[in-house]
Design a protein around this motif. Structure first.
Motif, PDB file in Angstrom:
ATOM      1  N   TRP A  66      -3.764   1.802  -8.996  1.00 55.26           N
ATOM      2  CA  TRP A  66      -4.670   2.817  -8.057  1.00 55.26           C
ATOM      3  C   TRP A  66      -5.011   3.957  -9.326  1.00 55.26           C
ATOM      4  O   TRP A  66      -6.259   4.679  -8.218  1.00 55.26           O
ATOM      5  CB  TRP A  66      -3.462   3.387  -7.213  1.00 55.26           C
ATOM      6  N   GLY A  70      -0.560   4.020  -2.103  1.00 58.06           N
ATOM      7  CA  GLY A  70      -1.764   4.631  -2.066  1.00 58.06           C
ATOM      8  C   GLY A  70      -1.591   5.112  -0.990  1.00 58.06           C
ATOM      9  O   GLY A  70      -2.127   6.361  -0.502  1.00 58.06           O
ATOM     10  N   TRP A 106     -13.691   3.347  -2.564  1.00 64.17           N
ATOM     11  CA  TRP A 106     -13.304   4.346  -2.973  1.00 64.17           C
ATOM     12  C   TRP A 106     -14.278   5.186  -3.354  1.00 64.17           C
ATOM     13  O   TRP A 106     -14.182   6.306  -3.484  1.00 64.17           O
ATOM     14  CB  TRP A 106     -12.057   4.222  -3.876  1.00 64.17           C
ATOM     15  N   THR A 163      -9.218  -4.017  -2.181  1.00 71.48           N
ATOM     16  CA  THR A 163      -8.066  -3.692  -2.861  1.00 71.48           C
ATOM     17  C   THR A 163      -6.986  -4.328  -2.602  1.00 71.48           C
ATOM     18  O   THR A 163      -6.135  -4.485  -3.456  1.00 71.48           O
ATOM     19  CB  THR A 163      -7.868  -1.876  -2.450  1.00 71.48           C
ATOM     20  N   CYS A 217      -5.265   4.094   4.435  1.00 70.72           N
ATOM     21  CA  CYS A 217      -5.153   3.945   3.509  1.00 70.72           C
ATOM     22  C   CYS A 217      -4.023   2.328   3.842  1.00 70.72           C
ATOM     23  O   CYS A 217      -3.161   2.757   3.393  1.00 70.72           O
ATOM     24  CB  CYS A 217      -4.022   4.786   2.483  1.00 70.72           C
ATOM     25  N   PHE A 267       1.022  -1.100  -0.374  1.00 71.01           N
ATOM     26  CA  PHE A 267       0.543  -0.549   0.140  1.00 71.01           C
ATOM     27  C   PHE A 267       0.598   0.903   0.227  1.00 71.01           C
ATOM     28  O   PHE A 267       0.325   2.937   0.390  1.00 71.01           O
ATOM     29  CB  PHE A 267      -0.857   0.002   1.252  1.00 71.01           C
TER      30      PHE A 267
END
Length: 291
Positions: A226, A150, A290, A166, A158, A147
Motif C-alpha cells: 500500500w 487500505g 491512485w 490494486t 477503498c 483491503f
C-alpha cells in the motif's frame, strides 16, 4: 574470478531493486532492545534447544501452501528468502528475555486489548484458496480482508470493485506471502512460546510453528505494498502492521522476534518481486488507479 563477478552482479541487481522499492525503516521499540541480547544457545538452558513445534499439532491445510506455485516470486527466490531469517536459540538470553516480555504482557493486558486482539485482529487475513470460487461462503469477507489496511486508511470506498488492479496486485503479493509464511514455518519449526514457558497462558493455541509470524508477515507485506501505491500514507499503513504484530504478543502466541523477522522478510519479498516484469506491470497499473 567468476564467483566474484557473479557476486558483484547479484549485489548490483539488489541495489537496483532497492532503488525501486522504498527502503526498510530501522528496527524500533522493544524489538531493537531485544535484538541486542545474545541469540546463541546458553548451556545452562540447553534442554530447551531440543524442543520444536510438535508434529502432532500440524495443520494439514497450511502444509498445502508449501507446494503451491508463487505469483511473483521464483522458486529460487523462495528458497533464498526461506534461508534469510533465523530465530534466536530456545535457550538463548534473547529468547528468555522475550518470554519474560510476554509474561509481562500477560499481567498487564487490558480487556480492551484482549478483545481487539482476539475478536477483531486475529480473524483478519486474506486466503488465496478461498478466492478461487466466488460462491464460497467466505468469499466476500475474504476480499474485504484483502483491503483491510487500505480501507482503514483510505475509507470505505477503498474496495476491490473500485480498484480492480490494486486487488489483482494484492492477491498476487498475498499469495506469495502465504507460500513464504508456511515455507519458513515448516523449514524452522520453532516452538510456540507456551511450549517453552509453562506460566504462559495463551489466548489461543496455534496449529503451525511460531517463526515467522504469519499474521505479521501479512500485515507488513500489505503495508509495504500500500505504501508503494500511496507513499504519503506510509506511516499509517506501518502503524496498522505494527498493531497486528503487537496483538500476537498480547495473545501470548508469538515471540517479539517472530514479529520483527516477519517485518524484515516482508520487505525482502517485495524487493525480490521487483525482478519479475509481471509484478512491475501489475504495480504500475495499480499505482495508476491512485493518481
Amino acid at each position: 574470478m567468476i564467483q566474484k563477478t557473479t557476486l558483484f552482479l547479484a549485489l548490483f541487481a539488489l541495489t537496483l531493486s532497492w532503488a525501486q522499492i522504498a527502503p526498510l525503516e530501522p528496527v524500533k521499540a522493544h524489538y531493537k532492545t531485544l535484538q541486542k541480547l545474545d541469540a546463541k544457545p546458553n548451556p545452562e538452558r540447553a534442554k530447551l534447544d531440543k524442543i520444536s513445534f510438535p508434529a502432532s499439532e500440524y495443520s494439514s491445510g497450511s502444509l498445502i501452501y508449501t507446494m503451491a506455485a508463487p505469483a511473483y516470486l521464483s522458486a529460487a527466490q523462495v528458497e533464498t528468502l526461506k534461508k534469510s531469517v533465523q530465530y534466536p536459540a530456545n535457550s538463548s538470553d534473547q529468547t528468555r528475555a522475550e518470554l519474560d516480555f510476554l509474561l509481562d504482557w500477560q499481567k498487564k493486558r487490558s480487556q480492551a486489548q484482549v478483545d481487539r486482539s482476539v475478536n477483531f485482529l486475529a480473524p483478519i487475513g486474506y486466503w488465496p484458496h478461498i478466492a478461487v470460487l466466488k460462491n464460497h461462503e467466505r468469499y466476500q469477507s475474504n476480499m474485504e480482508d484483502l483491503f483491510y489496511e487500505g480501507r482503514a486508511v483510505m475509507g470505505e470506498s477503498c474496495n476491490p470493485e473500485n480498484y480492480p488492479h490494486t486487488a489483482k496486485l494484492l492477491q498476487g503479493v498475498t499469495k506469495d506471502m502465504r507460500i513464504m509464511e508456511f515455507t519458513v514455518k515448516y523449514h524452522l519449526r520453532r516452538a510456540r512460546p507456551y511450549h517453552l514457558e509453562p506460566y504462559l497462558q495463551p489466548l489461543a493455541r496455534m496449529r503451525t510453528p511460531s517463526f515467522a509470524s504469519g499474521h505479521t508477515l501479512w500485515a507488513y507485506i500489505q503495508a509495504f505494498t500500500w505504501s508503494e501505491l500511496i507513499p504519503n500514507k506510509r506511516a499509517e499503513f506501518l502503524e496498522l502492521a505494527y498493531e497486528v504484530g503487537e496483538s500476537r504478543e498480547i495473545m501470548g502466541i508469538h515471540y517479539p522476534s517472530d514479529e520483527e523477522a516477519a517485518r524484515v522478510l516482508a520487505h525482502r519479498m517485495l524487493v525480490a518481486m521487483w525482478d519479475n516484469p509481471v509484478f512491475r506491470e501489475d504495480l504500475a497499473k495499480a499505482k495508476a488507479e491512485w493518481k
